[in-house]
Design a protein around this motif. Structure first.
Motif, PDB file in Angstrom:
ATOM      1  N   UNK A   1     -10.991  20.067  34.791  1.00  0.00           N
ATOM      2  CA  UNK A   1     -10.985  19.456  36.113  1.00  0.00           C
ATOM      3  C   UNK A   1     -10.141  20.272  37.076  1.00  0.00           C
ATOM      4  N   UNK A   2      -9.046  20.829  36.581  1.00  0.00           N
ATOM      5  CA  UNK A   2      -8.178  21.645  37.419  1.00  0.00           C
ATOM      6  C   UNK A   2      -8.907  22.901  37.873  1.00  0.00           C
ATOM      7  N   UNK A   3      -9.668  23.502  36.968  1.00  0.00           N
ATOM      8  CA  UNK A   3     -10.442  24.680  37.323  1.00  0.00           C
ATOM      9  C   UNK A   3     -11.435  24.356  38.430  1.00  0.00           C
ATOM     10  N   UNK A   4     -12.084  23.217  38.316  1.00  0.00           N
ATOM     11  CA  UNK A   4     -13.037  22.811  39.344  1.00  0.00           C
ATOM     12  C   UNK A   4     -12.354  22.708  40.701  1.00  0.00           C
TER      13      UNK A   4
ATOM     14  N   UNK B   1     -26.459  31.361  31.034  1.00  0.00           N
ATOM     15  CA  UNK B   1     -26.503  31.384  29.576  1.00  0.00           C
ATOM     16  C   UNK B   1     -25.138  30.956  29.047  1.00  0.00           C
ATOM     17  N   UNK B   2     -25.155  30.040  28.098  1.00  0.00           N
ATOM     18  CA  UNK B   2     -23.900  29.463  27.596  1.00  0.00           C
ATOM     19  C   UNK B   2     -23.190  30.428  26.651  1.00  0.00           C
TER      20      UNK B   2
ATOM     21  N   UNK C   1     -18.530  21.892  38.674  1.00  0.00           N
ATOM     22  CA  UNK C   1     -18.326  21.302  37.355  1.00  0.00           C
ATOM     23  C   UNK C   1     -19.519  21.591  36.447  1.00  0.00           C
ATOM     24  N   UNK C   2     -20.725  21.433  36.995  1.00  0.00           N
ATOM     25  CA  UNK C   2     -21.935  21.695  36.211  1.00  0.00           C
ATOM     26  C   UNK C   2     -22.021  23.154  35.806  1.00  0.00           C
ATOM     27  N   UNK C   3     -21.682  24.050  36.708  1.00  0.00           N
ATOM     28  CA  UNK C   3     -21.678  25.481  36.389  1.00  0.00           C
ATOM     29  C   UNK C   3     -20.665  25.786  35.290  1.00  0.00           C
ATOM     30  N   UNK C   4     -19.474  25.228  35.443  1.00  0.00           N
ATOM     31  CA  UNK C   4     -18.413  25.479  34.469  1.00  0.00           C
ATOM     32  C   UNK C   4     -18.816  25.008  33.076  1.00  0.00           C
ATOM     33  N   UNK C   5     -19.394  23.817  32.999  1.00  0.00           N
ATOM     34  CA  UNK C   5     -19.808  23.276  31.700  1.00  0.00           C
ATOM     35  C   UNK C   5     -20.969  24.054  31.102  1.00  0.00           C
ATOM     36  N   UNK C   6     -21.793  24.650  31.969  1.00  0.00           N
ATOM     37  CA  UNK C   6     -22.942  25.415  31.476  1.00  0.00           C
ATOM     38  C   UNK C   6     -22.561  26.808  31.009  1.00  0.00           C
ATOM     39  N   UNK C   7     -21.427  27.318  31.473  1.00  0.00           N
ATOM     40  CA  UNK C   7     -21.066  28.695  31.142  1.00  0.00           C
ATOM     41  C   UNK C   7     -20.491  28.860  29.747  1.00  0.00           C
ATOM     42  N   UNK C   8     -19.974  27.772  29.147  1.00  0.00           N
ATOM     43  CA  UNK C   8     -19.343  27.884  27.836  1.00  0.00           C
ATOM     44  C   UNK C   8     -19.522  26.602  27.038  1.00  0.00           C
TER      45      UNK C   8
END
Length: 237
Positions: free
Chosen positions: A21-24, A134-135, A214-221
């Protein structure tokens, strides 16, 4: 030392999930942009935003946002600073461990795999930008192996103070993350529809919506793997 290991692991997982959340929020601070609506290229902006974080390419971002490369770089450095402080909140570790945490996140970001598509302009002056991601495999097996490797190492070390204990734990985790990252493995491909909208205070100032980041962050890893392994380990206690 073993009885101390699982509670520390649980705390670590809780902190790293809060860290997302902090990263977002930190990333959002990079995303303000001032352009006249007719001249605004939402795809170029999204590309520049991602490239600033992942590739440390600040020139295009600075050009689009009417800032300087130094300012953009400082935002990225602040992102890394927040990453370190969030992960190590209230934990005392050595400067060496802090630097290793910082380097770990820098490496993770540098391996983001994404492709930005053509933006679609919406009737409400917002844009939708498709980003194919791509994750990256980061956390697969890391938590379980951290416990195993950490317990072996604590048995070999006697009379450790708390600082040395936390140093060893976090450095073990970082070591395993880096071993995983070195494999350059990626999983599923996902298309994230990134929303770029005018801010509420100025209709000519655009930002990437927090939900999209948030969606991008969760999709990256593979964050879901981290959560699943944490739940599995906790169930054994």
């Amino acid at each position: 030392m073993k009885e101390k290991c699982i509670p520390l692991l649980r705390r670590f997982v809780a902190v790293i999930l809060v860290f997302c959340c902090t990263i977002t929020m930190s990333a959002c601070s990079l995303s303000d942009i001032t352009k006249i609506f007719s001249d605004f290229d939402a795809s170029a902006y999204t590309q520049a935003f991602l490239d600033a974080i992942s590739k440390n390419e600040f020139s295009k971002y600075a050009e689009i946002t009417n800032s300087t490369e130094d300012e953009a770089k400082k935002e990225y450095e602040s992102l890394l600073d927040n990453s370190v402080s969030s992960l190590l909140a209230s934990i005392t570790v050595s400067d060496e461990t802090k630097q290793k945490v910082r380097d770990m996140f820098h490496t993770i970001y540098s391996k983001w795999n994404y492709s930005v598509g053509e933006a679609v302009k919406n009737d409400d002056k917002s844009f939708t930008v498709p980003v194919t991601v791509k994750k990256l495999t980061v956390f697969k097996g890391v938590l379980k192996e951290t416990v195993s490797r950490f317990e072996k190492r604590t048995k070999e070390s006697k009379d450790m103070n708390d600082s040395a204990y936390y140093d060893l734990y976090y450095q073990t985790f970082i070591e395993l993350v880096n071993e995983t990252l070195a494999k350059n493995e990626y999983g599923e491909e996902t298309v994230i529809q990134v929303s770029v909208t005018p801010t509420t205070s100025n209709s000519n100032v655009y930002e990437i919506k927090a939900e999209s980041i948030t969606a991008l962050y969760n999709a990256t890893m593979d964050m879901e793997v981290l959560q699943e392994e944490a739940a599995s380990i906790s169930s054994l206690d």
